[in-house]
Design a protein around this motif. Structure first.
Motif, PDB file in Angstrom:
ATOM      1  N   ARG A 315      17.843  24.849   5.398  1.00  0.00           N
ATOM      2  CA  ARG A 315      17.488  24.209   6.676  1.00  0.00           C
ATOM      3  C   ARG A 315      18.604  24.358   7.704  1.00  0.00           C
ATOM      4  N   LEU A 316      19.857  24.272   7.256  1.00  0.00           N
ATOM      5  CA  LEU A 316      20.965  24.432   8.202  1.00  0.00           C
ATOM      6  C   LEU A 316      21.015  25.860   8.743  1.00  0.00           C
ATOM      7  N   LEU A 317      20.732  26.842   7.890  1.00  0.00           N
ATOM      8  CA  LEU A 317      20.722  28.229   8.355  1.00  0.00           C
ATOM      9  C   LEU A 317      19.659  28.430   9.421  1.00  0.00           C
ATOM     10  N   VAL A 318      18.473  27.884   9.205  1.00  0.00           N
ATOM     11  CA  VAL A 318      17.400  28.014  10.198  1.00  0.00           C
ATOM     12  C   VAL A 318      17.810  27.364  11.515  1.00  0.00           C
ATOM     13  N   LYS A 319      18.293  26.150  11.443  1.00  0.00           N
ATOM     14  CA  LYS A 319      18.653  25.426  12.667  1.00  0.00           C
ATOM     15  C   LYS A 319      19.763  26.159  13.426  1.00  0.00           C
ATOM     16  N   THR A 320      20.741  26.665  12.710  1.00  0.00           N
ATOM     17  CA  THR A 320      21.863  27.359  13.348  1.00  0.00           C
ATOM     18  C   THR A 320      21.392  28.647  14.009  1.00  0.00           C
ATOM     19  N   CYS A 321      20.643  29.451  13.275  1.00  0.00           N
ATOM     20  CA  CYS A 321      20.181  30.726  13.818  1.00  0.00           C
ATOM     21  C   CYS A 321      19.321  30.543  15.055  1.00  0.00           C
ATOM     22  N   HIS A 322      18.343  29.666  14.976  1.00  0.00           N
ATOM     23  CA  HIS A 322      17.390  29.541  16.073  1.00  0.00           C
ATOM     24  C   HIS A 322      18.033  28.965  17.324  1.00  0.00           C
ATOM     25  N   ARG A 323      19.027  28.137  17.153  1.00  0.00           N
ATOM     26  CA  ARG A 323      19.759  27.637  18.322  1.00  0.00           C
ATOM     27  C   ARG A 323      20.455  28.788  19.054  1.00  0.00           C
ATOM     28  N   ARG A 324      20.838  29.825  18.312  1.00  0.00           N
ATOM     29  CA  ARG A 324      21.597  30.936  18.902  1.00  0.00           C
ATOM     30  C   ARG A 324      20.746  32.163  19.188  1.00  0.00           C
ATOM     31  N   GLY A 325      19.427  32.099  18.963  1.00  0.00           N
ATOM     32  CA  GLY A 325      18.555  33.230  19.244  1.00  0.00           C
ATOM     33  C   GLY A 325      18.529  34.277  18.162  1.00  0.00           C
ATOM     34  N   ALA A 326      18.988  33.937  16.963  1.00  0.00           N
ATOM     35  CA  ALA A 326      18.990  34.868  15.833  1.00  0.00           C
ATOM     36  C   ALA A 326      17.879  34.497  14.858  1.00  0.00           C
ATOM     37  N   LEU A 327      17.381  35.488  14.128  1.00  0.00           N
ATOM     38  CA  LEU A 327      16.389  35.224  13.100  1.00  0.00           C
ATOM     39  C   LEU A 327      17.050  34.615  11.867  1.00  0.00           C
ATOM     40  N   ALA A 328      16.243  33.863  11.127  1.00  0.00           N
ATOM     41  CA  ALA A 328      16.709  33.207   9.898  1.00  0.00           C
ATOM     42  C   ALA A 328      15.858  33.720   8.743  1.00  0.00           C
ATOM     43  N   MET A 329      16.422  34.629   7.970  1.00  0.00           N
ATOM     44  CA  MET A 329      15.680  35.251   6.882  1.00  0.00           C
ATOM     45  C   MET A 329      15.797  34.438   5.599  1.00  0.00           C
ATOM     46  N   GLY A 330      14.680  34.370   4.872  1.00  0.00           N
ATOM     47  CA  GLY A 330      14.661  33.656   3.603  1.00  0.00           C
ATOM     48  C   GLY A 330      15.163  34.512   2.466  1.00  0.00           C
ATOM     49  N   GLY A 331      15.060  33.972   1.253  1.00  0.00           N
ATOM     50  CA  GLY A 331      15.689  34.598   0.101  1.00  0.00           C
ATOM     51  C   GLY A 331      14.740  35.414  -0.753  1.00  0.00           C
ATOM     52  N   MET A 332      15.256  35.857  -1.863  1.00  0.00           N
ATOM     53  CA  MET A 332      14.589  36.806  -2.739  1.00  0.00           C
ATOM     54  C   MET A 332      13.641  36.130  -3.722  1.00  0.00           C
ATOM     55  N   ALA A 333      12.416  36.672  -3.817  1.00  0.00           N
ATOM     56  CA  ALA A 333      11.529  36.372  -4.939  1.00  0.00           C
ATOM     57  C   ALA A 333      11.743  37.467  -5.967  1.00  0.00           C
ATOM     58  N   ALA A 334      12.392  37.126  -7.071  1.00  0.00           N
ATOM     59  CA  ALA A 334      12.805  38.134  -8.047  1.00  0.00           C
ATOM     60  C   ALA A 334      11.773  38.373  -9.142  1.00  0.00           C
ATOM     61  N   PHE A 335      10.645  37.656  -9.092  1.00  0.00           N
ATOM     62  CA  PHE A 335       9.639  37.824 -10.139  1.00  0.00           C
ATOM     63  C   PHE A 335       9.023  39.216 -10.099  1.00  0.00           C
ATOM     64  N   ILE A 336       8.588  39.670 -11.272  1.00  0.00           N
ATOM     65  CA  ILE A 336       7.848  40.909 -11.419  1.00  0.00           C
ATOM     66  C   ILE A 336       6.431  40.552 -11.858  1.00  0.00           C
ATOM     67  N   PRO A 337       5.395  41.096 -11.214  1.00  0.00           N
ATOM     68  CA  PRO A 337       4.027  40.786 -11.643  1.00  0.00           C
ATOM     69  C   PRO A 337       3.805  41.123 -13.118  1.00  0.00           C
ATOM     70  N   SER A 338       2.976  40.328 -13.769  1.00  0.00           N
ATOM     71  CA  SER A 338       2.676  40.521 -15.182  1.00  0.00           C
ATOM     72  C   SER A 338       1.307  41.174 -15.349  1.00  0.00           C
ATOM     73  N   LYS A 339       1.163  41.963 -16.404  1.00  0.00           N
ATOM     74  CA  LYS A 339      -0.142  42.560 -16.711  1.00  0.00           C
ATOM     75  C   LYS A 339      -1.094  41.557 -17.340  1.00  0.00           C
ATOM     76  N   ASP A 340      -0.544  40.466 -17.834  1.00  0.00           N
ATOM     77  CA  ASP A 340      -1.383  39.408 -18.397  1.00  0.00           C
ATOM     78  C   ASP A 340      -1.923  38.550 -17.254  1.00  0.00           C
ATOM     79  N   PRO A 341      -3.240  38.460 -17.081  1.00  0.00           N
ATOM     80  CA  PRO A 341      -3.804  37.761 -15.908  1.00  0.00           C
ATOM     81  C   PRO A 341      -3.354  36.310 -15.782  1.00  0.00           C
ATOM     82  N   GLU A 342      -3.331  35.585 -16.868  1.00  0.00           N
ATOM     83  CA  GLU A 342      -2.957  34.174 -16.787  1.00  0.00           C
ATOM     84  C   GLU A 342      -1.490  34.021 -16.431  1.00  0.00           C
ATOM     85  N   GLU A 343      -0.641  34.822 -17.062  1.00  0.00           N
ATOM     86  CA  GLU A 343       0.780  34.774 -16.738  1.00  0.00           C
ATOM     87  C   GLU A 343       1.015  35.189 -15.288  1.00  0.00           C
TER      88      GLU A 343
END
Length: 533
Positions: A315-343
């Motif tokens: 939240r602090l990164l978003v507030k800081t960036c937007h006050r200064r006209g910069a974009l605030a990028m989020g983080g990494m989703a490191a999951f890999i899709p599974s071949k098992d439908p339920e998983e």
């Protein structure tokens, strides 16, 4: 190593055809000029890092700097964003091998971060081929870039309207051992920056775009100022307009979260965004506060972005960036899709919840490591946004985020299963890295250097402070060695004898044992690992 003398005191491996093609005389001259001008300052910046860390090791805690309060409190903005950097809702990241580059450019995303850092093992062959691949990707927007897989025979080609390419260079702490200037190693970051710029700026400017970078692992605004000076010098060297180079800085170290206004200000002519580099940030929290027994993290699996100290950071990164006209990028989703439908349903539900939290916090875009997550994340960060970004989300009603919020201890269990998983992940990643692969699927996650760092530093810190696991065992060097011996057997059975021998697992196990039981924390796993490449 066979070497040849090059321009102006440059020494490098006896070049093959590709190296000669990339390292033209003007490219060499530019690199040597940058190194001579900026290497001495960088060496001082790294010394300053050590001094600040020594104070924290002695009991101090990171905090906002009263000497720079004027920058934080006054009104100013970064240089206006170029149009093609205002829409970065979904970015994919990965190493710079040719098939990966093509698949990433073709993915259903806005941007591709081509990585010379945490997901790239810095072998000389890998670095040089990576630079060639990015040159080909930039040449006519990759229209002539293709690849045929030698094993499967499958053909890959860059399609029309590829993702916007952004290159991530190595961190300031990493040397490039294959090149000397005036008899000394050069910074890996300067090699990555200089060669990428030289090979690609003309093609990019001809398409009316700039040269875009990700800058990792900064800790202080003086380091951002160093990068600003590098960018300004480069633009002047080639006679280009100011702000031709635009950077996104990863806020992935604990010290940097207290310096975000100052980092934006130092780079204001060259910056476009800050990014929540969450995995390295967790690693940095451990490393920075390693001597503080009340700040020891629990199992890696429970340290998620809804935890207090991480949500405050977002939240602090978003507030800081937007006050200064910069974009605030989020983080990494490191999951890999599974071949098992339920998983796979469970995986996608976790990814969606994580990205919805980032969107609610006001982030303008986010990262994925696998194209199979793109459709789910697009529903959150493309269909779920009105417009190209959330720069209008200023978070003005938020209560001030304090140093205590950012340093808040994280509750949670420390388990035998979690410790054993950390050992297996770190072992497999290290084996892959010293075999030339920097991005590895392990147990359903795309692991890179950052996640391996969390795995081994968690155990180191548990040993240092003699934390107790859920089975009642106190974590000691002896317990770690016992578990390591067990998990070596498990991993050897999992990967098979052929891969075990091919990827130097025995060497990786020895390195993991050394760095995890060292009395002093080894700052980065990639430093001793680099000696084995």
């Amino acid at each position: 190593m066979t070497t040849s003398k090059f321009v102006n005191g440059l020494t490098m491996p006896n070049p093959d055809r590709l190296t000669q093609e990339l390292f033209t005389v003007p490219a060499q001259e530019f690199l040597v000029t940058l190194v001579r001008r900026f290497r001495p300052q960088l060496q001082q910046l790294l010394t300053d890092r050590g001094e600040r860390q020594a104070a924290i090791d002695a009991g101090a805690l990171p905090d906002f700097d009263p000497a720079t309060s004027t920058i934080r409190e006054s009104d100013w903005q970064i240089a206006p964003l170029p149009h093609d950097l205002t829409r970065r809702r979904l970015e994919i990241t990965g190493p710079v091998d040719r098939k990966m580059v093509i698949n990433a450019l073709n993915a259903n995303v806005d941007c591709y971060m081509a990585d010379f850092e945490d997901s790239q093992s810095p072998t000389w062959e890998g670095l040089i081929n990576g630079q060639r691949n990015l040159r080909d990707a930039n040449d006519n927007a990759g229209a002539n870039m293709d690849y045929t897989d030698p094993d499967s025979g499958k053909y890959y080609k860059v399609e029309s309207d590829p993702a916007l390419l952004i290159a991530r260079v190595r961190g300031l702490h990493l040397p490039e051992k294959h090149i000397l200037v005036d008899g000394e190693l050069i910074p890996g970051a300067l090699l990555d920056f200089a060669l990428y710029f030289y090979l690609n700026y003309q093609q990019r400017l001809s398409r009316k775009t700039g040269v875009y970078y990700y800058l990792p692992k900064l800790e202080h605004h003086a380091e951002a100022k160093w990068w600003a000076d590098v960018c300004t010098f480069t633009e002047d060297y080639f006679g280009l307009p100011r702000s031709t180079i635009r950077a996104t800085v990863l806020i992935e170290t604990l010290p940097a979260v207290f310096q975000m206004h100052e980092i934006l200000h130092a780079l204001r002519q060259h910056i476009a965004a800050l990014n929540c580099g969450r995995w390295d940030y967790i690693f940095s929290y451990i490393k920075t506060l390693k001597n503080h027994p009340d700040r020891v993290l629990p199992d890696r699996q429970v340290v998620t972005m809804d935890k207090g100290f991480l949500n405050a950071y977002s939240r602090l990164l978003v507030k800081t960036c937007h006050r200064r006209g910069a974009l605030a990028m989020g983080g990494m989703a490191a999951f890999i899709p599974s071949k098992d439908p339920e998983e796979n349903r469970r995986i996608l539900a976790k990814v969606r919840a994580d990205k919805e939290l980032e969107r609610a916090n006001g982030h303008d875009g986010t990262w994925i490591a696998h194209p199979g997550l793109a459709a789910t994340v697009r529903e959150v960060f493309v269909d779920g946004l009105q417009g190209d970004n959330q720069l209008h989300e200023l978070r003005e009603q938020d209560a001030p985020i304090t140093a205590s919020d950012l340093l808040e201890p994280c509750p949670g269990p420390r388990t035998e299963a979690g410790m054993r998983t950390n050992i297996r992940v770190a072992l497999q990643y290290l084996a892959a890295w010293i075999s030339g692969k920097g991005c590895v699927p392990i147990y359903g996650l795309m692991e890179d250097a950052a996640t391996a760092e969390i795995s081994r530093t968690s155990i180191w810190q548990w040993i240092k402070h003699q934390k107790t696991l859920d089975n009642g065992a106190v974590v000691t060097k002896e317990l770690f060695r016992h578990y390591l011996q067990d998990e070596v057997t498990v991993v050897r059975a999992e990967v098979g004898e052929q891969r075990w021998q091919a990827e130097q697992f025995e060497t990786a196990a020895d390195l993991l044992e050394q760095i995890t039981t060292a009395d002093d924390l080894i700052e980065f796993i990639t430093l001793p690992g680099y000696d084995l490449l």
